[in-house]
Enzyme design. Sequence first.
Site, PDB file in Angstrom:
ATOM      1  N   ASP A 119       0.842  -1.186   0.000  1.00 31.27           N
ATOM      2  CA  ASP A 119       0.000   0.000   0.000  1.00 31.27           C
ATOM      3  C   ASP A 119       0.882   1.243   0.000  1.00 31.27           C
ATOM      4  O   ASP A 119       2.100   1.147   0.198  1.00 31.27           O
ATOM      5  CB  ASP A 119      -0.985   0.008   1.175  1.00 31.27           C
ATOM      6  CG  ASP A 119      -0.324  -0.161   2.532  1.00 31.27           C
ATOM      7  OD1 ASP A 119       0.899  -0.404   2.573  1.00 31.27           O
ATOM      8  OD2 ASP A 119      -1.017  -0.048   3.547  1.00 31.27           O
ATOM      9  N   TYR A 149       2.898   4.651   0.928  1.00 33.84           N
ATOM     10  CA  TYR A 149       3.562   5.073   2.164  1.00 33.84           C
ATOM     11  C   TYR A 149       2.586   5.883   3.014  1.00 33.84           C
ATOM     12  O   TYR A 149       1.932   6.795   2.508  1.00 33.84           O
ATOM     13  CB  TYR A 149       4.787   5.918   1.842  1.00 33.84           C
ATOM     14  CG  TYR A 149       5.890   5.178   1.115  1.00 33.84           C
ATOM     15  CD1 TYR A 149       6.520   4.073   1.675  1.00 33.84           C
ATOM     16  CD2 TYR A 149       6.313   5.599  -0.148  1.00 33.84           C
ATOM     17  CE1 TYR A 149       7.539   3.398   1.011  1.00 33.84           C
ATOM     18  CE2 TYR A 149       7.337   4.933  -0.823  1.00 33.84           C
ATOM     19  CZ  TYR A 149       7.939   3.836  -0.242  1.00 33.84           C
ATOM     20  OH  TYR A 149       8.943   3.179  -0.909  1.00 33.84           O
ATOM     21  N   PHE A 154       6.521   1.913  -4.215  1.00 29.80           N
ATOM     22  CA  PHE A 154       7.886   2.098  -3.733  1.00 29.80           C
ATOM     23  C   PHE A 154       8.455   3.493  -4.025  1.00 29.80           C
ATOM     24  O   PHE A 154       9.474   3.876  -3.461  1.00 29.80           O
ATOM     25  CB  PHE A 154       8.845   1.030  -4.292  1.00 29.80           C
ATOM     26  CG  PHE A 154       8.531  -0.357  -3.839  1.00 29.80           C
ATOM     27  CD1 PHE A 154       8.775  -0.755  -2.528  1.00 29.80           C
ATOM     28  CD2 PHE A 154       7.982  -1.284  -4.718  1.00 29.80           C
ATOM     29  CE1 PHE A 154       8.473  -2.034  -2.101  1.00 29.80           C
ATOM     30  CE2 PHE A 154       7.674  -2.568  -4.303  1.00 29.80           C
ATOM     31  CZ  PHE A 154       7.921  -2.945  -2.999  1.00 29.80           C
ATOM     32  N   HIS A 172      10.670  -9.951   0.209  1.00 32.25           N
ATOM     33  CA  HIS A 172      10.353  -8.523   0.091  1.00 32.25           C
ATOM     34  C   HIS A 172      11.583  -7.694   0.486  1.00 32.25           C
ATOM     35  O   HIS A 172      12.384  -8.125   1.321  1.00 32.25           O
ATOM     36  CB  HIS A 172       9.179  -8.182   1.013  1.00 32.25           C
ATOM     37  CG  HIS A 172       8.572  -6.844   0.784  1.00 32.25           C
ATOM     38  ND1 HIS A 172       9.068  -5.699   1.375  1.00 32.25           N
ATOM     39  CD2 HIS A 172       7.519  -6.456   0.027  1.00 32.25           C
ATOM     40  CE1 HIS A 172       8.324  -4.667   0.989  1.00 32.25           C
ATOM     41  NE2 HIS A 172       7.382  -5.097   0.165  1.00 32.25           N
TER      42      HIS A 172
END
Length: 219
Positions: free
Chosen positions: A62, A64, A75, A182
């Site tokens: 989701d 930031y 990102f 991740h």
Amino acid sequence: MQFDLSRLGDWSSLPFFDDALPSIASALATDSRTILPPSAQVFAALERTQPDAVKAIILGQDPYPTPGHAHGLAFSVEPDVRPLPRSLNNIFKELADDLAFQPSNGDLRPWADQGVLLLNTALTVPAGEAGAHAKLGWSTLVEQVLQRLDDHPRACLLWGKHAQKLGAHLHNPDHLRIETAHPSPLSARRGFFGSRPFSRVNEWLIARGDTPIDWTGTS
């Protein structure tokens, strides 16, 4: 929250925008919290990278939850954000190890402009409440996007179990699938570091006769 869908281009044909978005918009309109990113940027990833232009897919989770950071691409952050979010910092560490380059800022829009779809799997988040919109209904859109992109081989960077679960909607056997841990600080050392995703994508694109991604591009 009101959305301007006029810039969606070919993505606008997805059923989600008629069938599911109205209920999501209603839920957001009654939420008194600050919702990120601003409404004009919620669909930025789709607006910037049209279906037929997609060479690679990177799935985030989701946006930031820190105001001023998210701008609609997974990102990515606005160019003036310092320090970088920790996951993005780890992505750049791997980029430096893989291609010996360290970007000057965290704005990944140049990647998007070259065909890298930077799609979060929830497109909104209340400020300071990471994951709070994970079940709001955005997953329907992500599933439809992936189904739309299953028509031709793409490079699919599936970082973490969440992205890999959604990757089940990609069935084309000719996709390049890079599945690793991740890049978050909790898991990056469990297989993300050392995975060389950027050079591997480019090697695959070149082998297909396609133009590689200039991962060193910055805004």
